[in-house]
Design an enzyme around this catalytic site. Sequence first.
Site, mmCIF file in Angstrom:
data_model
loop_
_atom_site.group_PDB
_atom_site.id
_atom_site.type_symbol
_atom_site.label_atom_id
_atom_site.label_comp_id
_atom_site.label_asym_id
_atom_site.label_seq_id
_atom_site.Cartn_x
_atom_site.Cartn_y
_atom_site.Cartn_z
ATOM 1 N N VAL A 45 0.840 -1.200 0.000
ATOM 2 C CA VAL A 45 0.000 0.000 0.000
ATOM 3 C C VAL A 45 0.878 1.254 0.000
ATOM 4 C CG1 VAL A 45 -1.827 1.242 1.207
ATOM 5 C CG2 VAL A 45 -1.858 -1.255 1.145
ATOM 6 N N TYR A 46 1.923 1.242 0.794
ATOM 7 C CA TYR A 46 2.880 2.345 0.777
ATOM 8 C C TYR A 46 3.494 2.487 -0.613
ATOM 9 C CZ TYR A 46 6.926 5.206 2.042
ATOM 10 O OH TYR A 46 7.877 6.198 2.106
ATOM 11 N N SER A 47 3.889 1.376 -1.211
ATOM 12 C CA SER A 47 4.451 1.418 -2.557
ATOM 13 C C SER A 47 3.458 2.014 -3.547
ATOM 14 C CB SER A 47 4.857 0.013 -3.011
ATOM 15 O OG SER A 47 5.959 -0.478 -2.289
ATOM 16 N N SER A 62 1.122 4.146 -2.915
ATOM 17 C CA SER A 62 1.003 5.595 -2.701
ATOM 18 C C SER A 62 2.153 6.340 -3.371
ATOM 19 C CB SER A 62 0.947 5.912 -1.202
ATOM 20 O OG SER A 62 2.203 5.797 -0.563
#
Length: 242
Positions: free
Chosen positions: A152-154, A156
């Site tokens: 999920v961070y990736s 974003s």
Amino acid sequence: MVYPLKDKVALITGASSGIGLATARALAAQGAQLALTARLDTEYSKLVEEFSGRASIVAADLCEDGMVEKVVDDHLRTFGRIDVLVASAGMFHQGYVPDDDPEIWDRLIGLNVNSVFRTIRRVLPSMVAQQAGDIVALSSVSGHTAIHHEPVYSASKHAIQAFIHGLRRQVGQQNIRVGAVAPGIVLTKLTGYTDEEQIAEKVRLGEGVRAEDVADAITFMLSRPRHVTIRDMVLLPSNQPI
């Protein structure tokens, strides 16, 4: 030849710690006027103490409705212009998708993506009017290479990359430079590193970089001659296996 940053008004989000704080210190050393924004937490009072009398500081949670607009407008009223935006507010999260918490995803996307887009949008009219400006968004190496333990961070940071690349082509003719800095492992509180001895050892082994290293990269990007845009700068620890 470099582009001088002295007296330029620099708006920095996420300024109370990590890369945002290091960038504030670096740009202050270059003589920039600082417009700082940070969440009202335990680090905020330290920020106010350090920059009291040297910066305009606004407390804000950029995920709250209307807060991005209020922050930018407050700083514009104070200075009359914004020459530089460093969008560094963000959060880090790792997780296994089947077991992960979508509420955390919503917060992450709100801060890492929506607040960045909205802050940039709010400063752009003043930059277009003055036919000059610099925007640097904090991305990550995971915005270039998806990392499996932080999908999920990736995602974003991939969104940041796409936005920055498209925006640069929209506003380049107005003498507005747009770029992203994409570090690998940065040894800050955000990523779980607070012990200075541990940080120093990680740096020695080439397994992480300091927030100050990223701030140096941002300062380099901003200080290039006006005909030069650094669209992407990827900054990795020498032994990070990516």
